[in-house]
Design an enzyme around this catalytic site. Structure first.
Site, mmCIF file in Angstrom:
data_model
loop_
_atom_site.group_PDB
_atom_site.id
_atom_site.type_symbol
_atom_site.label_atom_id
_atom_site.label_comp_id
_atom_site.label_asym_id
_atom_site.label_seq_id
_atom_site.Cartn_x
_atom_site.Cartn_y
_atom_site.Cartn_z
ATOM 1 N N LYS A 128 36.086 28.198 13.807
ATOM 2 C CA LYS A 128 37.128 29.231 14.213
ATOM 3 C C LYS A 128 37.610 29.995 12.599
ATOM 4 O O LYS A 128 38.593 30.535 12.533
ATOM 5 C CB LYS A 128 38.301 28.442 14.598
ATOM 6 C CG LYS A 128 38.049 27.816 16.045
ATOM 7 C CD LYS A 128 39.307 26.834 16.350
ATOM 8 C CE LYS A 128 38.912 26.121 17.640
ATOM 9 N NZ LYS A 128 39.930 25.095 17.880
ATOM 10 N N ARG A 132 20.083 11.935 10.574
ATOM 11 C CA ARG A 132 19.644 10.832 10.164
ATOM 12 C C ARG A 132 20.283 10.515 8.907
ATOM 13 O O ARG A 132 20.833 9.214 8.526
ATOM 14 C CB ARG A 132 18.112 10.614 9.644
ATOM 15 C CG ARG A 132 17.673 11.654 8.352
ATOM 16 C CD ARG A 132 16.256 11.320 7.937
ATOM 17 N NE ARG A 132 15.431 11.625 9.324
ATOM 18 C CZ ARG A 132 14.103 10.975 9.466
ATOM 19 N NH1 ARG A 132 13.708 10.036 8.478
ATOM 20 N NH2 ARG A 132 13.453 11.311 10.465
ATOM 21 N N THR A 133 20.672 11.383 8.243
ATOM 22 C CA THR A 133 21.547 11.078 7.054
ATOM 23 C C THR A 133 23.175 10.985 7.213
ATOM 24 O O THR A 133 23.621 10.118 6.720
ATOM 25 C CB THR A 133 21.648 12.544 5.909
ATOM 26 O OG1 THR A 133 20.104 12.771 5.507
ATOM 27 C CG2 THR A 133 22.500 12.154 4.559
ATOM 28 N N HIS A 179 20.069 16.336 -3.568
ATOM 29 C CA HIS A 179 20.413 15.486 -2.472
ATOM 30 C C HIS A 179 20.174 13.873 -2.973
ATOM 31 O O HIS A 179 19.253 13.285 -2.901
ATOM 32 C CB HIS A 179 19.404 15.664 -1.359
ATOM 33 C CG HIS A 179 19.526 14.663 -0.088
ATOM 34 N ND1 HIS A 179 20.805 13.907 0.075
ATOM 35 C CD2 HIS A 179 19.060 14.789 1.130
ATOM 36 C CE1 HIS A 179 20.604 13.257 1.355
ATOM 37 N NE2 HIS A 179 19.495 13.901 1.916
ATOM 38 N N ARG A 188 27.662 17.720 3.358
ATOM 39 C CA ARG A 188 26.333 18.156 3.715
ATOM 40 C C ARG A 188 26.783 19.549 4.131
ATOM 41 O O ARG A 188 27.370 19.741 4.702
ATOM 42 C CB ARG A 188 25.593 17.594 4.860
ATOM 43 C CG ARG A 188 24.459 18.265 5.513
ATOM 44 C CD ARG A 188 23.139 18.678 4.439
ATOM 45 N NE ARG A 188 22.533 17.457 4.257
ATOM 46 C CZ ARG A 188 21.459 16.766 4.832
ATOM 47 N NH1 ARG A 188 20.936 17.369 5.706
ATOM 48 N NH2 ARG A 188 20.783 15.840 4.322
#
Lengths: 199, 306, 433
Positions: free
Chosen positions: B84, B56-57, B134, B106
């Site tokens: 990796k 959603r973000t 946030h 994020r």
């Protein structure tokens, strides 16, 4: 008067238009809008095309100017015209050259602008880039029948093929000069100043 | 505005208000339009760098950037060079070398956006870092409260749930108090951080005592795995003591609203009939998130660099 | 090689000359002369016994990209050290006679300081069963200090047995005091700041609880206990109480815990991530006072080199630890000497005499440390310019790593020369090999 720019000393402002001049110029534009938009009919027919017109001010000072113009048109023609504002900040092509700006109102009449005659109203016409941004914004907002432009002052130095349909006053200037419009609604007084910019 | 948006604690009242006002102007400019797109950030590139899954973000930021005509690249850690073993710094420098103007990040590690901001020239937007902050969630929450209640000054906000692990709670504590709201944290003592006493908020262990005095109840998601770490004995006990159900909702004032940052555990921290009630702003919050993120991207990227 | 040091202030006293001959201090007095001796002008310099570090990570074997016995030895010599205890958390772990002898031999080859290996308490540092402590004690490395540093010997029964067992060879268990169940995922000191930064807290109680338990165990079994890198005011209180009861406990504090506080974490720069974490200003003050009054016996660096990639990352992903050897004495000057909490004799006591005694390096043999600067003693000493001040530049450090928490900070004091058994390992501030 018109012709060559008045010699202005450095950093000193010269008053181009006083309060009475501003009022007169607004009145004249109002008459011109009525004439042009009413289809050029005879007496008593004035204002027949006006319900079609939307005066859209470009913030900051184009917005109160549009409201004043609407007021004078209503007084002269006896017909109210719709007024709106379109903030052009998010459409500017020079954002990366300036600091970020706060946004201003975008308000259109509930009927919208589709199929109508939009008259953009701004204080000073200079490079033409603000008008271009306003035209881009209008395109996203609807599809007017036609778009015209009314300005209080045209100071020249166009960078785009844009001209005004209604001009309060033509003021030839040099690029080093700055033209500032003050309106009672935003600045407490009505006047147009020319200032020599110190480099 | 500064060059980055790393934490709500960084925003002063003028900055925060500018974001909310800008979001409101954008909402107004786009209201009722068919073309919901602005040319503002044409030619700019925004990278969504997501080390944690958050559909959603990410979608909200993606939509915000696209509505401002920016080019958007979604870079998720899974299945990429990161899996990796590439370091955050190398990833950031690679993205910047490809021409990114802003990185929306994020990350599960608190402070990762701060590190990133020290390595890149472009803007960094924190889209949630660990248990730290946030900030855009708090901005959209503040925006939602202001739209619903008309003000933030003096609004009494109860934030209920796992404050200890919640970046949403932290950002809201700083932002809402900066904007003049009175915040009360409500949680079992195990879910309030040691040191909460130094925050500019009230706190309480008793939800029922707080509800009648709240204009806003913000319910936080409770992770069920906290139960296994003995933060509370059982989901049932948590729900009984701190869940917002219809009976508790009835204790709220007439104008009070209920918020949740999503995704919800219906039946755990919030009952379905509360989530779906007229008091609930949960769906509005999602819509407001796009406008607020457009405002943030415009304010960070709209002006001249530096 | 014979050295004649002219005009050094021994322990800050009146200027005197020191003649170093055949690895020993041959004479101390005024206007000494010796034919063929290399003269070292020590005008304005303070002479201190060579420093002894109880807590150094040299990373070899296993992480030679971060440090080697040689580069770490050079950093130590430049810091004024003549002996360092090399911690056991290498790869392979120093939990057998073979590994500790390897480290010991590498130290002799480098020849810059005496490298004294620390043996692991438990096999693989896993905290499950005792390593062959006696074999390490009997090896050429003559291990006396045992530690699972980096890990706590958390099992109380195992800790008790370790404390008891090493009595047989006069060993000591150096405990990394950290109750692991209270520090799962911990990133920094738990308090107001961790709450704000959203970093998982490392509560002071997790250290203090283990120290309290261990001093009671040491008292019960009549064993020596050494506590590594004490970091909290509460720990100092517990140690003070234990010592007042006559418990055979000693303790160390790091330079960084004497100088830096948790606020460094606000930058999220992992150069400030360390275990135990940086604490509050109140803790720093209590640690300084504890060191000044002798409750804390020693300054130990916990020198922990890390490769760039282990620090240039997110805070949570970074490895804990910071460099310390080259700035330890400067930090002690800044935090204790200049404020008047400790005199030069005190510095010698906390950085040389007592750590040597704890490690049992203080015998009468030619390889002893922490001895007085008097004729007949091994010529292990350093010359310090206390008036010099310099800004720390990590790029200029001798360590192979760059994770100095003091980068950009101005600190007092410059080690001009270091002598190991009469040989100059450092002269004019430069390593001699």
């Amino acid at each position: 008067m018109a012709g060559s720019p008045a010699p202005v000393p450095e950093n000193q402002s010269t008053v181009l238009l006083g309060a009475a001049d501003v009022a007169r110029v607004v009145d004249r534009i109002a008459h011109q809008v009525i004439e042009k938009c009413a289809g050029g009919g005879g007496a008593g027919d004035e204002g027949a095309g006006l319900p079609d017109v939307v005066l859209v001010g470009i913030p900051t000072r184009g917005a109160p100017l549009a409201r004043r113009l609407a007021g004078r048109i209503a007084a002269f023609a006896g017909t109210a015209v719709d007024v709106g504002t379109v903030d052009i900040t998010l459409y500017r092509d020079d954002l990366r050259m300036r600091g970020v700006r706060a946004l201003e109102d975008t308000v259109l009449p509930p009927e919208g602008i589709d199929g109508r005659l939009v008259v953009l109203v701004d204080d000073v016409l200079f490079s033409g880039r603000s008008v271009r941004a306003a035209l881009d914004a209008l395109r996203d907002l609807g599809r007017p029948r036609a778009v015209q432009l009314a300005v209080l002052v045209d100071r020249g130095h166009r960078e785009l093929p844009i001209r005004a349909d209604y001009v309060g006053k033509n003021v030839p200037t040099s690029r080093a000069q700055k033209v500032r419009v003050h309106l009672a609604e935003t600045d407490g007084t009505d006047e147009v100043l020319v200032t020599e910019e110190r480099r | 505005m500064k060059r980055h948006l790393l934490e709500a604690a960084d925003l002063d009242r003028a900055d925060a208000t500018l974001v909310l006002d800008t979001a409101a102007q954008i909402d107004q400019a786009l209201a009722g339009r068919e073309v919901k797109k602005l040319p503002t950030l044409r030619g700019r590139t925004v990278v969504n760098l997501f080390y944690e899954d958050s559909t959603r973000t990410r979608i909200s930021f993606e939509l915000a950037a696209k509505r401002l005509s920016a080019d958007v690249i979604n870079f998720s850690a899974k299945g990429s060079s990161v899996s990796k073993g590439e370091s955050l710094k190398d990833t950031a420098l690679t993205l910047e070398a490809m021409g990114s103007d802003a990185i929306v990040v994020r990350h599960s590690a608190s402070g990762a956006p701060h590190r990133l901001a020290g390595w890149v020239r472009g803007s960094v937007v924190n889209a949630g870092d660990g248990t730290h902050e946030h900030p855009t969630q708090a901005l959209l929450d503040a925006y939602t409260i202001r739209r619903r209640l008309g003000r933030l000054d003096g609004v009494r906000v109860a934030i209920v749930g796992d404050v200890l692990h919640s970046r949403v709670a932290r950002s809201n504590v700083w932002l809402l108090t900066t904007l003049g709201a009175e915040v009360t944290l409500v949680a079992p003592p195990t879910l309030l951080p040691v040191g909460v006493g130094s925050w500019p908020v009230q706190f309480s262990y008793d939800l029922d005592a707080v509800l009648p005095k709240a204009d806003v109840v913000m319910v936080l998601r409770v992770q069920l795995e906290r139960m296994n770490a003995s933060f509370f004995p059982s989901a049932r006990e948590y729900s009984r003591r701190y869940g917002l159900d219809a009976v508790r909702m009835a204790a709220l004032g007439d104008e009070a609203i209920v918020m949740h940052p999503g995704p919800m555990n219906r039946g755990m921290e919030i009952a379905a009939d509360v989530a779906d009630s007229v008091r609930s702003t949960i769906v509005e919050q999602v819509g407001n998130g796009v406008s607020v993120r457009m405002a943030v991207l415009y304010l960070l990227l709209g002006g001249s660099p530096q | 090689m014979t050295h004649l040091i002219k005009g050094a202030r021994v322990l800050g006293g009146d200027p005197a000359d020191l003649l170093l001959e055949d690895g020993r201090i041959a004479a101390v007095g005024e206007r000494l002369s010796a034919a063929g001796a290399t003269v070292v002008d020590a005008d304005g310099l303070v002479a201190l016994p060579g420093l002894v570090d109880l807590h150094t990570h040299l990373r070899e074997p296993g992480r030679e990209d971060a440090e080697t016995v040689e580069t770490g030895s050079r950093a130590a010599a430049l810091g004024g050290f003549t002996a360092v205890h090399a911690m056991a958390n290498t790869d392979p772990v120093a939990d057998t006679a073979g590994v500790v002898e390897q480290v010991w031999r590498l130290g002799r080859q480098a020849g810059l300081v005496d490298v004294v290996p620390v043996g692991a308490v438990t096999v693989g540092l896993r905290g499950e069963r005792l390593a062959e402590l006696g074999a390490m004690a009997d090896s050429a490395a003559r291990v006396r200090v045992f530690s699972d540093d980096g890990h706590c010997v958390a099992d109380p029964a195992l800790m008790r047995r370790a404390l008891e067992y090493v009595k047989a060879f006069d060993g000591v268990v150096a405990q990394h005091a950290e109750e692991p169940r209270l520090t799962a995922g911990a990133q920094m000191n738990e308090g107001d700041l961790s709450a704000r930064l959203g970093l998982t807290g490392w509560p002071a109680a997790a250290e203090e609880a283990v120290i309290a338990r261990d001093v009671l165990l040491a008292e019960h079994v009549g064993a020596r206990l050494h506590v590594c890198h004490v970091s909290t005011a509460g720990s100092v209180e517990i140690l003070r109480w234990a010592k007042s009861r006559g418990v055979q406990v000693t303790a160390e504090v790091t330079p960084h815990h004497l100088l830096l506080t948790e606020t460094c974490a606000e930058s999220y720069d992992p150069v400030f991530k360390v275990n135990p974490p940086l604490r509050t200003d109140a803790d720093v003050q209590a640690l300084r006072a504890g060191l000044a009054d002798g409750t804390i016996d020693a300054v130990a660096t916990d020198h922990a080199p890390h490769a760039v990639e282990d620090k240039e990352s997110e805070w949570a992903q970074a490895r804990p630890g910071m460099l310390g050897l080259e700035q330890a004495l400067s930090v002690v000057l800044e935090t204790l000497v200049e404020p008047g909490l400790l005199d030069w004799a005190g510095v010698a006591d906390r950085m040389s005499v007592r750590p040597a005694a704890i490690g049992r390096l203080d015998g009468r043999g030619p390889r002893s440390h922490g001895r007085p600067l008097t004729p007949g003693e091994p010529a292990n000493l350093l010359l310090l310019d206390p008036a010099a001040r310099a800004v720390v530049d990590p790029a200029a450090l001798a360590s192979r790593s760059r994770n100095s928490p003091y980068a950009g900070r101005e600190l007092p004091g410059r080690v001009v020369a270091t002598f190991l058994r009469g040989e100059a390992t450092v002269l004019d501030g430069k390593a001699q090999k």
